[in-house]
Write a protein that holds these residues in place. Structure first.
Motif, mmCIF file in Angstrom:
data_model
loop_
_atom_site.group_PDB
_atom_site.id
_atom_site.type_symbol
_atom_site.label_atom_id
_atom_site.label_comp_id
_atom_site.label_asym_id
_atom_site.label_seq_id
_atom_site.Cartn_x
_atom_site.Cartn_y
_atom_site.Cartn_z
ATOM 1 N N PRO A 48 0.803 -1.387 0.064
ATOM 2 C CA PRO A 48 0.029 -0.056 0.122
ATOM 3 C C PRO A 48 0.888 1.092 -0.090
ATOM 4 O O PRO A 48 2.034 1.272 0.620
ATOM 5 C CB PRO A 48 -0.947 -0.039 1.328
ATOM 6 C CG PRO A 48 -0.028 -1.050 2.396
ATOM 7 C CD PRO A 48 0.660 -2.125 1.233
ATOM 8 N N THR A 49 0.245 2.142 -0.623
ATOM 9 C CA THR A 49 1.131 3.674 -0.722
ATOM 10 C C THR A 49 0.376 4.592 0.173
ATOM 11 O O THR A 49 -0.764 4.264 0.498
ATOM 12 C CB THR A 49 0.941 4.183 -2.200
ATOM 13 O OG1 THR A 49 -0.276 4.142 -2.654
ATOM 14 C CG2 THR A 49 1.548 3.241 -3.225
ATOM 15 N N TRP A 50 1.224 5.510 0.587
ATOM 16 C CA TRP A 50 0.469 6.513 1.788
ATOM 17 C C TRP A 50 -0.483 7.447 1.015
ATOM 18 O O TRP A 50 -1.360 7.820 1.526
ATOM 19 C CB TRP A 50 1.776 7.276 2.083
ATOM 20 C CG TRP A 50 2.599 6.790 3.074
ATOM 21 C CD1 TRP A 50 3.767 6.188 2.791
ATOM 22 C CD2 TRP A 50 2.143 6.323 4.529
ATOM 23 N NE1 TRP A 50 4.503 5.464 3.975
ATOM 24 C CE2 TRP A 50 3.465 5.665 5.009
ATOM 25 C CE3 TRP A 50 1.229 6.441 5.415
ATOM 26 C CZ2 TRP A 50 3.612 5.344 6.013
ATOM 27 C CZ3 TRP A 50 1.368 6.162 6.577
ATOM 28 C CH2 TRP A 50 2.532 5.635 7.094
ATOM 29 N N LEU A 51 -0.254 7.770 -0.308
ATOM 30 C CA LEU A 51 -1.137 8.734 -1.010
ATOM 31 C C LEU A 51 -1.651 7.888 -2.312
ATOM 32 O O LEU A 51 -0.953 7.164 -2.762
ATOM 33 C CB LEU A 51 -0.364 10.017 -1.497
ATOM 34 C CG LEU A 51 0.045 10.901 -0.316
ATOM 35 C CD1 LEU A 51 0.736 11.959 -0.864
ATOM 36 C CD2 LEU A 51 -1.226 11.304 0.677
ATOM 37 N N PRO A 52 -2.963 8.218 -2.422
ATOM 38 C CA PRO A 52 -3.440 7.458 -3.858
ATOM 39 C C PRO A 52 -2.724 7.904 -5.046
ATOM 40 O O PRO A 52 -2.414 9.271 -5.225
ATOM 41 C CB PRO A 52 -4.962 7.993 -3.786
ATOM 42 C CG PRO A 52 -5.000 9.067 -2.752
ATOM 43 C CD PRO A 52 -4.000 8.845 -1.711
ATOM 44 N N GLU A 53 -2.182 6.999 -5.920
ATOM 45 C CA GLU A 53 -1.530 7.541 -7.231
ATOM 46 C C GLU A 53 -2.617 7.881 -8.285
ATOM 47 O O GLU A 53 -2.108 8.726 -8.941
ATOM 48 C CB GLU A 53 -0.756 6.309 -7.586
ATOM 49 C CG GLU A 53 0.388 5.655 -6.618
ATOM 50 C CD GLU A 53 1.025 4.408 -7.129
ATOM 51 O OE1 GLU A 53 0.706 3.874 -8.083
ATOM 52 O OE2 GLU A 53 2.065 3.970 -6.594
ATOM 53 N N ARG A 54 -3.468 7.529 -8.132
ATOM 54 C CA ARG A 54 -4.807 7.860 -9.179
ATOM 55 C C ARG A 54 -5.918 8.093 -8.370
ATOM 56 O O ARG A 54 -6.903 7.124 -8.045
ATOM 57 C CB ARG A 54 -4.868 6.665 -10.296
ATOM 58 C CG ARG A 54 -3.813 6.596 -11.264
ATOM 59 C CD ARG A 54 -4.079 5.551 -12.226
ATOM 60 N NE ARG A 54 -4.055 4.036 -11.529
ATOM 61 C CZ ARG A 54 -4.476 3.172 -11.933
ATOM 62 N NH1 ARG A 54 -4.693 3.188 -13.304
ATOM 63 N NH2 ARG A 54 -4.377 1.969 -11.146
ATOM 64 N N PRO A 55 -6.127 9.383 -7.532
ATOM 65 C CA PRO A 55 -7.504 9.588 -6.927
ATOM 66 C C PRO A 55 -8.543 9.405 -7.865
ATOM 67 O O PRO A 55 -8.832 9.810 -8.615
ATOM 68 C CB PRO A 55 -7.019 11.015 -6.309
ATOM 69 C CG PRO A 55 -5.668 11.278 -6.642
ATOM 70 C CD PRO A 55 -5.160 10.541 -7.650
ATOM 71 N N THR A 56 -9.686 8.879 -6.883
ATOM 72 C CA THR A 56 -10.915 8.676 -7.584
ATOM 73 C C THR A 56 -11.946 9.013 -6.660
ATOM 74 O O THR A 56 -11.922 9.050 -5.427
ATOM 75 C CB THR A 56 -11.144 7.314 -8.053
ATOM 76 O OG1 THR A 56 -12.461 7.069 -8.829
ATOM 77 C CG2 THR A 56 -10.845 6.174 -6.921
ATOM 78 N N LEU A 57 -13.295 9.504 -7.319
ATOM 79 C CA LEU A 57 -14.335 9.621 -6.377
ATOM 80 C C LEU A 57 -15.445 8.577 -6.435
ATOM 81 O O LEU A 57 -16.421 8.652 -6.020
ATOM 82 C CB LEU A 57 -15.006 10.989 -6.853
ATOM 83 C CG LEU A 57 -14.268 12.341 -6.598
ATOM 84 C CD1 LEU A 57 -15.015 13.370 -7.075
ATOM 85 C CD2 LEU A 57 -14.163 12.435 -5.087
ATOM 86 N N ASP A 58 -14.858 7.514 -7.153
ATOM 87 C CA ASP A 58 -15.713 6.281 -7.368
ATOM 88 C C ASP A 58 -16.165 5.559 -5.889
ATOM 89 O O ASP A 58 -17.534 5.264 -6.033
ATOM 90 C CB ASP A 58 -15.120 5.305 -8.289
ATOM 91 C CG ASP A 58 -16.075 4.118 -8.774
ATOM 92 O OD1 ASP A 58 -17.139 4.658 -9.459
ATOM 93 O OD2 ASP A 58 -15.696 3.009 -8.422
ATOM 94 N N ASN A 59 -15.472 5.606 -5.014
ATOM 95 C CA ASN A 59 -15.860 4.995 -3.719
ATOM 96 C C ASN A 59 -17.141 5.784 -3.228
ATOM 97 O O ASN A 59 -17.948 5.130 -2.720
ATOM 98 C CB ASN A 59 -14.493 4.951 -2.771
ATOM 99 C CG ASN A 59 -13.398 3.910 -3.218
ATOM 100 O OD1 ASN A 59 -13.726 3.175 -3.768
ATOM 101 N ND2 ASN A 59 -12.334 4.446 -3.184
ATOM 102 N N PHE A 60 -17.139 7.198 -3.348
ATOM 103 C CA PHE A 60 -18.061 8.016 -2.636
ATOM 104 C C PHE A 60 -19.395 7.679 -3.630
ATOM 105 O O PHE A 60 -20.278 7.544 -2.819
ATOM 106 C CB PHE A 60 -17.825 9.377 -2.866
ATOM 107 C CG PHE A 60 -16.717 9.745 -1.976
ATOM 108 C CD1 PHE A 60 -16.919 10.213 -0.478
ATOM 109 C CD2 PHE A 60 -15.370 9.694 -2.247
ATOM 110 C CE1 PHE A 60 -15.979 10.533 0.411
ATOM 111 C CE2 PHE A 60 -14.284 10.128 -1.387
ATOM 112 C CZ PHE A 60 -14.403 10.554 -0.231
#
Length: 280
Positions: A48-60
């Protein structure tokens, strides 16, 4: 090492310890924030990475599609708001009596308030369940509000009593000398000075009820009446596997009101507790 150097080293050590403690406290929230914006491929990786490499709003989007979060938030808002309002209405006059009329009875009541905070949830849930069942309040928001009021009232009393002790008696005595009656003194002199404490107590009670899970799980059975903490558990499958992305997104949304309110009242809570500790 000279004394001045030792003092600086000790102060630096204190700051480092404080910084480490703050990082320890903030880590769960920061990890939750990072997880909420990670795509499924990043959540499934073994590294796992500390920060998302490809941020997404799909989870919301998935969180709102899969569970009735708005309805659950409305249920939490209703029960927590009613619990806060009723608790403050009951606790304010009781706290005034406890703080102003020192007697064996008031000291015993104060001691009982402190001791009651040590009671575990499982100790009271069975008698509460039987009482609510007798009054047909199981699976009713009113029953849950009643439980929250009973549970939060001791701390509300303790907190408000501290604010009352912080109001100088001389102000009430001066109002009495000027001819004001007891009720006029309470309404015109004491109540305005207690307003910040009343607001802080109400917000603290609201946050406690908003985050509460155990009583809501046991007492509310209908899906349309469940509160936000209970609905969050629906993101965990029957085999105990969590849908991590939507769960993190929903948990982040559920945490925001508590963070905002606590940031608003934390200084007033500390002030109230300290006032209660030094005024006698």
């Amino acid at each position: 090492m000279p004394r001045r150097g030792r003092r600086r080293a000790a102060r630096a050590g204190q700051y480092l310890a404080l910084l480490g403690y703050l990082v320890f406290l903030a880590f769960p929230l920061l990890w939750l924030l990072s997880t909420a914006f990670k795509p499924p491929t990043e959540l499934a990786t073994l590294h796992p990475t500390w920060l998302p490499e490809r941020p997404t709003l799909d989870n919301f989007r998935r969180a709102f599609d899969e569970q009735p979060l708005l309805r659950a938030a409305g249920n939490s808002l209703l029960t927590a708001g009613c619990a806060a309002a009723v608790s403050v209405l009951i606790a304010t006059p009781m706290a005034y009596v406890m703080a102003r009329h020192r007697s064996a009875l008031s000291r015993a009541a104060t001691g009982w308030v402190v001791v009651s905070q040590a009671f575990p949830f499982v100790l009271v849930i069975i008698p509460l369940f039987l009482i609510l069942k007798e009054f047909r309040l199981i699976d009713e928001p009113a029953g849950l509000v009643l439980v929250y009021v009973v549970w939060s009232l001791p701390f509300a009393l303790w907190m408000l009593a501290g604010y009352v002790r912080a109001v100088p008696r001389e102000l009430e005595e001066a109002a009495a000398v000027d001819g004001a009656g007891r009720l006029r003194t309470l309404v015109s002199v004491t109540a305005p000075l207690l307003a910040p404490g009343i607001v802080a107590t109400a917000l603290f009670t609201f946050i406690t009820a908003w985050n509460e899970f155990f009583f809501a799980l046991v007492l509310l059975k209908s899906p349309e009446k469940q509160t936000m903490p209970v609905v969050l558990t629906h993101f965990i499958g029957t085999e105990g596997v969590a849908d991590l992305g939507p769960l993190a997104a929903a948990a982040l949304l559920a945490t925001l009101p508590s963070l905002v309110l606590f940031a608003f009242i934390q200084r007033r809570i500390t002030g109230g507790l300290l006032a209660g500790a030094v005024k006698h």
